[in-house]
Scaffold this motif. Structure first.
Motif, PDB file in Angstrom:
ATOM      1  N   LEU A  14     -44.907  19.560  37.209  1.00 58.02           N
ATOM      2  CA  LEU A  14     -46.124  19.758  37.992  1.00 58.02           C
ATOM      3  C   LEU A  14     -45.793  20.156  39.432  1.00 58.02           C
ATOM      4  CD1 LEU A  14     -49.183  19.686  37.651  1.00 58.02           C
ATOM      5  CD2 LEU A  14     -49.137  17.287  38.359  1.00 58.02           C
ATOM      6  N   VAL A  15     -44.753  19.576  39.992  1.00 56.96           N
ATOM      7  CA  VAL A  15     -44.302  19.967  41.335  1.00 56.96           C
ATOM      8  C   VAL A  15     -43.885  21.437  41.320  1.00 56.96           C
ATOM      9  CG1 VAL A  15     -42.442  19.660  43.027  1.00 56.96           C
ATOM     10  CG2 VAL A  15     -43.659  17.668  42.161  1.00 56.96           C
ATOM     11  N   GLN A  16     -43.169  21.836  40.281  1.00 53.19           N
ATOM     12  CA  GLN A  16     -42.735  23.226  40.153  1.00 53.19           C
ATOM     13  C   GLN A  16     -43.941  24.165  40.035  1.00 53.19           C
ATOM     14  OE1 GLN A  16     -40.180  23.850  36.799  1.00 53.19           O
ATOM     15  NE2 GLN A  16     -39.694  25.946  37.376  1.00 53.19           N
ATOM     16  N   VAL A  17     -44.919  23.791  39.221  1.00 49.45           N
ATOM     17  CA  VAL A  17     -46.128  24.602  39.056  1.00 49.45           C
ATOM     18  C   VAL A  17     -46.884  24.696  40.378  1.00 49.45           C
ATOM     19  CG1 VAL A  17     -48.406  24.668  37.954  1.00 49.45           C
ATOM     20  CG2 VAL A  17     -46.376  24.207  36.584  1.00 49.45           C
ATOM     21  N   HIS A  18     -47.000  23.569  41.079  1.00 50.90           N
ATOM     22  CA  HIS A  18     -47.703  23.578  42.363  1.00 50.90           C
ATOM     23  C   HIS A  18     -46.996  24.459  43.391  1.00 50.90           C
ATOM     24  CE1 HIS A  18     -50.786  20.728  41.378  1.00 50.90           C
ATOM     25  NE2 HIS A  18     -51.184  20.684  42.634  1.00 50.90           N
ATOM     26  N   GLY A  19     -45.673  24.409  43.403  1.00 50.87           N
ATOM     27  CA  GLY A  19     -44.922  25.268  44.315  1.00 50.87           C
ATOM     28  C   GLY A  19     -45.163  26.740  44.015  1.00 50.87           C
ATOM     29  N   THR A  20     -45.240  27.069  42.739  1.00 54.69           N
ATOM     30  CA  THR A  20     -45.518  28.444  42.322  1.00 54.69           C
ATOM     31  C   THR A  20     -46.927  28.857  42.732  1.00 54.69           C
ATOM     32  OG1 THR A  20     -44.033  28.156  40.421  1.00 54.69           O
ATOM     33  CG2 THR A  20     -45.574  30.010  40.344  1.00 54.69           C
TER      34      THR A  20
END
Length: 151
Positions: A14-20
């Protein structure tokens, strides 16, 4: 708070998706400003601020647990070349993020994490709905009239 390995892995995703999403929204906001579509840029900017706030919350939770996560490898950005493409790519990104947050809500046993995940899900679903509504307006009004009156 102790975080299970399943929720840790999910939060990392989710952190990765949010960063994207954060990067995609920033670019779309700047494109809309460059094209002179200030109203649409403001809508995207509001979502960008919300995503930034939730990303900060997620990272703080992960740091509290001393869980290592990687923001070096973000997902592929889908940068729109037209307003319709911007609306579609932002809607898809928001829908996928909202779905992931819902899945994680079901497996999380921590109140703080569940509350944050519910907020993320609600905001992402709301933004996806807004983008879908805007796409429907484009379809009904035609691109030129939509851009002249709504952006």
């Amino acid at each position: 708070m102790k975080v299970s390995s399943e929720i840790s892995s999910g939060l990392s995703s989710l952190v990765q998706v949010h960063g994207t999403i954060l990067q995609q929204l920033r670019i779309h906001k700047n494109i809309c400003k460059l094209w002179g579509y200030e109203k649409l840029a403001a809508v995207i900017s509001t979502q960008n601020d919300s995503v930034c706030c939730h990303l900060d919350k997620l990272i703080t939770m992960m740091l509290k647990e001393e869980y290592m996560f990687d923001l070096q490898n973000l997902n592929k950005l889908n940068i729109g070349q037209t307003v319709e493409e911007i609306l579609v790519s932002d809607r898809i990104m928001a829908e996928s993020c909202g779905e992931l947050a819902v899945k994680l809500t079901f497996i999380s046993h921590q109140i703080e994490i569940r509350k944050t995940l519910e907020e993320i899900s609600l905001i992402q679903r709301s933004y996806a709905s807004l983008m879908a509504q805007q796409l429907e307006l484009v379809r009904q009004m035609g691109t030129q009239f939509y851009l002249a009156t709504r952006c």
